[in-house]
Enzyme design. Structure first.
Site, PDB file in Angstrom:
ATOM      1  CE  LYS A  33      15.020  -6.574  39.983  1.00  0.00           C
ATOM      2  NZ  LYS A  33      15.470  -7.685  39.162  1.00  0.00           N
ATOM      3  N   GLY A  38      18.191   4.109  39.397  1.00  0.00           N
ATOM      4  CA  GLY A  38      19.592   4.421  39.703  1.00  0.00           C
ATOM      5  C   GLY A  38      20.561   3.676  38.812  1.00  0.00           C
ATOM      6  CB  CYS A  39      20.865   0.102  37.927  1.00  0.00           C
ATOM      7  SG  CYS A  39      21.164  -0.486  39.610  1.00  0.00           S
ATOM      8  CB  THR A  40      18.290   3.060  34.143  1.00  0.00           C
ATOM      9  OG1 THR A  40      17.629   1.785  34.222  1.00  0.00           O
ATOM     10  CG2 THR A  40      18.111   3.639  32.752  1.00  0.00           C
ATOM     11  CB  ALA A  43      23.907   1.377  32.856  1.00  0.00           C
TER      12      ALA A  43
END
Length: 160
Positions: A33, A38-40, A43
Site C-alpha cells: 500500500k 514500510g512501503c515508503t 520505495a
C-alpha cells in the site's frame, strides 16, 4: 511460474508493458500500500539506489493494488523515478505468487505479499525474494545482484 508478462496502468494512467522493457533486466517489486511506512521506506530505498540499478542495466517498476491516483501521490510526494503500476484485481501479483494468505495476530486474510523479482532480458525469471521485510531489503537485493557489498542494516533475514 506462469506467464510473467504484464500490461498495467502506471501512476499517470499510461499503460506500461513488460514487453516495453524487454532487452534489459527488469526488477519488479510488489508493495502492499502506497504511503504506508514500510512501503515508503522500501520505495525510497529503491529511489536512493536507482542510479546503481539503472547503470547496471536494470529497469525498476513497483506494483501494488492501489489505484493510479494513489500511486501518483506516492510518486510525487517521494520523488520516485520509476513507474508505479496499479494491479487492483491482483491478477499480476497472483501470477507472480505475490498475492496470497497472510497471518497477523492469529487472523488469516488474502493480501499482497511483499516480494521482488528480477526478469532477464528475455523475460525469464532470474531472481526472487518472497515475503520480505521492507527494512534492509533493497540493500540485500543490490548485494545479491552483485551491485553492492553493503550488508543490510538490520539483523533480520529479510523475511516477514
Amino acid at each position: 511460474m506462469s506467464d510473467l508478462s504484464f500490461t498495467l496502468a502506471d501512476h499517470r494512467g499510461v499503460p506500461v508493458s513488460s514487453g516495453d522493457l524487454a532487452g534489459r533486466h527488469l526488477l519488479v517489486f510488489f508493495y502492499p500500500k502506497a504511503m504506508t511506512p514500510g512501503c515508503t521506506g522500501e520505495a525510497c530505498d529503491f529511489r536512493d539506489r536507482y542510479e546503481v540499478f539503472t547503470e547496471a542495466g536494470y529497469a525498476i517498476v513497483g506494483i501494488s493494488p492501489d489505484p493510479p491516483a494513489d500511486n501518483a501521490e506516492f510518486a510525487s510526494t517521494y520523488d520516485l523515478p520509476f513507474p508505479l503500476l496499479s494491479d487492483p484485481d491482483h491478477e499480476v501479483a497472483s501470477r507472480y505468487g505475490a498475492w496470497g494468505t497472510k497471518k497477523n495476530y492469529g487472523r488469516e486474510y488474502e493480501a499482497l505479499i511483499r516480494s521482488t523479482f528480477v526478469l532477464g532480458p528475455d523475460g525469464a525469471l532470474e531472481h526472487e525474494w518472497r515475503n520480505v521485510r521492507a527494512k534492509g531489503h533493497v540493500a540485500r537485493v543490490a548485494r545479491d545482484l552483485g551491485l553492492s557489498e553493503e550488508r543490510p542494516d538490520d539483523d533480520a533475514d529479510g523475511r516477514e
